[in-house]
Enzyme design. Structure first.
Site, PDB file in Angstrom:
ATOM      1  N   ARG A 135     -24.635  61.288  16.350  1.00 39.49           N
ATOM      2  CA  ARG A 135     -24.929  62.550  17.040  1.00 39.49           C
ATOM      3  C   ARG A 135     -26.155  63.255  16.424  1.00 39.49           C
ATOM      4  NH1 ARG A 135     -21.699  60.655  20.057  1.00 39.49           N
ATOM      5  NH2 ARG A 135     -20.054  61.690  21.221  1.00 39.49           N
ATOM      6  N   SER A 175     -17.571  67.217  23.833  1.00 40.13           N
ATOM      7  CA  SER A 175     -17.062  67.511  22.484  1.00 40.13           C
ATOM      8  C   SER A 175     -17.765  68.751  21.934  1.00 40.13           C
ATOM      9  CB  SER A 175     -17.353  66.349  21.543  1.00 40.13           C
ATOM     10  OG  SER A 175     -16.758  65.174  22.029  1.00 40.13           O
ATOM     11  N   GLU A 221     -21.111  70.790  17.620  1.00 40.78           N
ATOM     12  CA  GLU A 221     -22.003  69.720  18.086  1.00 40.78           C
ATOM     13  C   GLU A 221     -23.123  70.208  19.013  1.00 40.78           C
ATOM     14  OE1 GLU A 221     -23.680  66.490  19.764  1.00 40.78           O
ATOM     15  OE2 GLU A 221     -22.084  67.289  21.013  1.00 40.78           O
TER      16      GLU A 221
HETATM   17  N1  EPU Z   1      -6.714  62.606  19.878  1.00 33.66           N
HETATM   18  C1  EPU Z   1      -5.699  63.513  19.622  1.00 33.66           C
HETATM   19  N2  EPU Z   1      -5.609  64.611  20.428  1.00 33.66           N
HETATM   20  C2  EPU Z   1      -6.457  64.816  21.489  1.00 33.66           C
HETATM   21  C3  EPU Z   1      -7.471  63.874  21.751  1.00 33.66           C
HETATM   22  C4  EPU Z   1      -7.583  62.764  20.922  1.00 33.66           C
HETATM   23  O1  EPU Z   1      -4.932  63.359  18.684  1.00 33.66           O
HETATM   24  O2  EPU Z   1      -6.310  65.833  22.156  1.00 33.66           O
HETATM   25  C5  EPU Z   1      -6.844  61.419  19.014  1.00 33.66           C
HETATM   26  C6  EPU Z   1      -6.714  60.146  19.853  1.00 33.66           C
HETATM   27  O3  EPU Z   1      -5.395  59.724  19.873  1.00 33.66           O
HETATM   28  C7  EPU Z   1      -7.608  59.183  19.137  1.00 33.66           C
HETATM   29  C8  EPU Z   1      -8.636  60.046  18.443  1.00 33.66           C
HETATM   30  O4  EPU Z   1      -8.162  61.384  18.484  1.00 33.66           O
HETATM   31  O5  EPU Z   1      -6.906  58.480  18.152  1.00 33.66           O
HETATM   32  C9  EPU Z   1     -10.011  59.931  19.084  1.00 33.66           C
HETATM   33  O6  EPU Z   1      -9.974  60.383  20.421  1.00 33.66           O
HETATM   34  P1  EPU Z   1     -10.996  59.850  21.533  1.00 33.66           P
HETATM   35  O7  EPU Z   1     -10.991  58.377  21.597  1.00 33.66           O
HETATM   36  O8  EPU Z   1     -10.706  60.593  22.785  1.00 33.66           O
HETATM   37  O9  EPU Z   1     -12.440  60.214  20.993  1.00 33.66           O
HETATM   38  P2  EPU Z   1     -13.059  61.442  20.171  1.00 33.66           P
HETATM   39  O10 EPU Z   1     -13.356  60.989  18.784  1.00 33.66           O
HETATM   40  O11 EPU Z   1     -12.212  62.655  20.327  1.00 33.66           O
HETATM   41  C10 EPU Z   1     -15.523  60.767  20.732  1.00 33.66           C
HETATM   42  C11 EPU Z   1     -16.794  61.418  21.230  1.00 33.66           C
HETATM   43  C12 EPU Z   1     -16.729  61.611  22.744  1.00 33.66           C
HETATM   44  C13 EPU Z   1     -16.555  60.261  23.399  1.00 33.66           C
HETATM   45  C14 EPU Z   1     -15.251  59.624  22.855  1.00 33.66           C
HETATM   46  C15 EPU Z   1     -15.033  58.230  23.370  1.00 33.66           C
HETATM   47  C16 EPU Z   1     -17.638  62.792  19.395  1.00 33.66           C
HETATM   48  C17 EPU Z   1     -17.903  64.159  18.878  1.00 33.66           C
HETATM   49  N3  EPU Z   1     -17.009  62.697  20.556  1.00 33.66           N
HETATM   50  O12 EPU Z   1     -14.443  61.670  20.960  1.00 33.66           O
HETATM   51  O13 EPU Z   1     -17.979  62.157  23.164  1.00 33.66           O
HETATM   52  O14 EPU Z   1     -16.485  60.358  24.814  1.00 33.66           O
HETATM   53  O15 EPU Z   1     -15.336  59.526  21.395  1.00 33.66           O
HETATM   54  O16 EPU Z   1     -15.917  57.374  22.730  1.00 33.66           O
HETATM   55  O17 EPU Z   1     -18.010  61.821  18.734  1.00 33.66           O
HETATM   56  C18 EPU Z   1     -19.170  64.158  23.680  1.00 33.66           C
HETATM   57  O18 EPU Z   1     -19.889  63.924  22.709  1.00 33.66           O
HETATM   58  O19 EPU Z   1     -19.343  65.175  24.396  1.00 33.66           O
HETATM   59  C19 EPU Z   1     -18.048  63.267  23.979  1.00 33.66           C
HETATM   60  C20 EPU Z   1     -17.172  63.538  24.943  1.00 33.66           C
END
Ligand code: EPU
Length: 348
Positions: free
Chosen positions: A164, A238, A333
């Site tokens: 990022r 995010s 972010e």
């Molecule tokens: N999780 C929770 N609670 C929630 C959502 C997620 O416990 O409400 C847990 C999930 O179970 C999972 C972990 O958190 O184990 C990660 O969740 P997820 O795969 O949804 O990804 P993220 O790390 O929350 C990142 C990016 C997103 C991108 C997703 C998918 C960042 C800041 N965000 O989110 O990017 O779509 O991975 O690759 O790195 C964005 O930047 O705007 C964005 C949406």
């Protein structure tokens, strides 16, 4: 050519905040850009750069001249048996470009389907989703350098990409206006489904060798199920970055929270901020109309179109609580529009 004064930005930021630019101009060519830079110099106006508005935090009144690129075009500039080099204008819509490239048989962008915003913003925060960061597909970025008053091409190394992050987000890259990006894509199917939810999706669907189209469709479905559409519920995706910690910090945290999701990130580890926020009880919680989304705890939503102060006040409550409960500081972010002061002595 004259910039528009008192230009409303309400519909130009997906967080839905009310905002107004002192001056605004959308340029469709380098000639128009040079002309408007001359105008800003002669009127002593600083510049600020806006992309699709899907990752920005706007003040109610944004001073100076806001520039937005409307440079279009998708051109094949090189071609081998296995790869294609596409030079794409900063003003192209990101999602439309990803789908166009898949339709043309190019592979690589499918995991990045449905990300809102413009192509020109993609290298700035190095957009990434479902196991792919855009930096892995970029060969070079053509920019207008406001300090040198000339076009330059930065190769991938010079863009200093990280999670990022890139040179364009830092002070040394603020004077660089992204014009065109050259992507390198594969002609043969070489999809990446290593991200756990994608793997699961194809296991459930019994598809052993998904095509780029299959992966794009899966990503679109997953995003539509989990992430609010900015056109219905104002948000910037995010709102916080996933914190990056070293091995010692990780093992301390895992002693207390063995189930905490984490991923390797080079020699370090990324922790799921969504999980921290969720565990702390913030999911679906609202203060003064600003809330943590009920399905993805990393997303802050602004359905009542509150202004930036209210949103930042809400974010600092979340940050304070996560610091207190987990000893981790969450970084916001999306970015405010940095002001670029022009050197008035430059020759025009
Ligand atoms: N999780 C929770 N609670 C929630 C959502 C997620 O416990 O409400 C847990 C999930 O179970 C999972 C972990 O958190 O184990 C990660 O969740 P997820 O795969 O949804 O990804 P993220 O790390 O929350 C990142 C990016 C997103 C991108 C997703 C998918 C960042 C800041 N965000 O989110 O990017 O779509 O991975 O690759 O790195 C964005 O930047 O705007 C964005 C949406």
């Amino acid at each position: 050519m004259k910039p528009l004064a008192d230009f409303p930005l309400d519909s130009m930021n997906t967080l839905g905040v009310k905002s107004k630019a002192e001056y605004f101009y959308s340029f469709g060519s380098v000639e128009e850009l040079e002309h408007v830079i001359g105008w800003a110099r002669s009127h002593n106006q600083p510049l600020r750069l806006l992309g699709g508005g899907s990752n920005v935090l706007l003040e109610p009144d944004v001073s100076g001249l806001i520039l937005q690129s409307a440079i279009l075009g998708k051109h094949c500039v090189r071609d081998t048996e296995s790869q294609v080099w596409l030079k794409v204008g900063a003003g192209e819509n990101w999602h439309d470009f990803t789908q166009w490239s898949i339709q043309n048989g190019y592979c690589g962008l499918e995991n990045l389907s449905l990300i809102p915003g413009l192509v020109g913003a993609s290298p700035i925060q190095n957009i990434g989703a479902y196991g792919v960061e855009v930096s892995s597909l970029i060969e070079s970025v053509e920019v207008y350098d406001l300090e040198q008053n000339q076009l330059r091409t930065l190769n991938k190394m010079e863009c200093e990409f990280a999670y990022r992050d890139s040179i364009f987000k830092r002070s040394e890259g603020r004077a660089l206006i992204v014009l065109n990006i050259t992507f390198v894509l594969d002609k043969s199917p070489s999809v990446n489904i290593s991200y756990p939810v994608l793997q699961q999706h194809f296991e459930n669907a019994n598809i052993a060798k998904p095509s780029a189209r299959d992966v794009a469709n899966a990503v679109i479905e997953i995003r539509q199920n989990k992430l609010p559409s900015p056109s219905e519920t104002p948000n910037v995706g995010s709102f916080f970055k996933n914190p990056v910690v070293d091995e010692d910090q990780l093992s301390q945290l895992l002693k207390l929270h063995p189930e905490m999701p984490h991923y390797t990130h080079g020699a370090l580890y990324k922790i799921a901020a969504a999980w921290l926020i969720d565990q702390a009880g913030w999911k679906g919680k609202a203060i003064a109309g600003v809330a943590v989304h009920h399905q993805q705890a990393l997303v802050v939503v602004n359905p009542e179109h509150q202004n930036l102060d209210v949103i930042l006040g809400f974010a600092s409550e979340v940050q304070r609580d996560i610091q207190q409960k987990f000893g981790i500081s969450l970084e916001i972010e999306p970015q405010c529009l940095a002001s670029i002061e022009l050197d008035r002595s430059a020759a025009w």
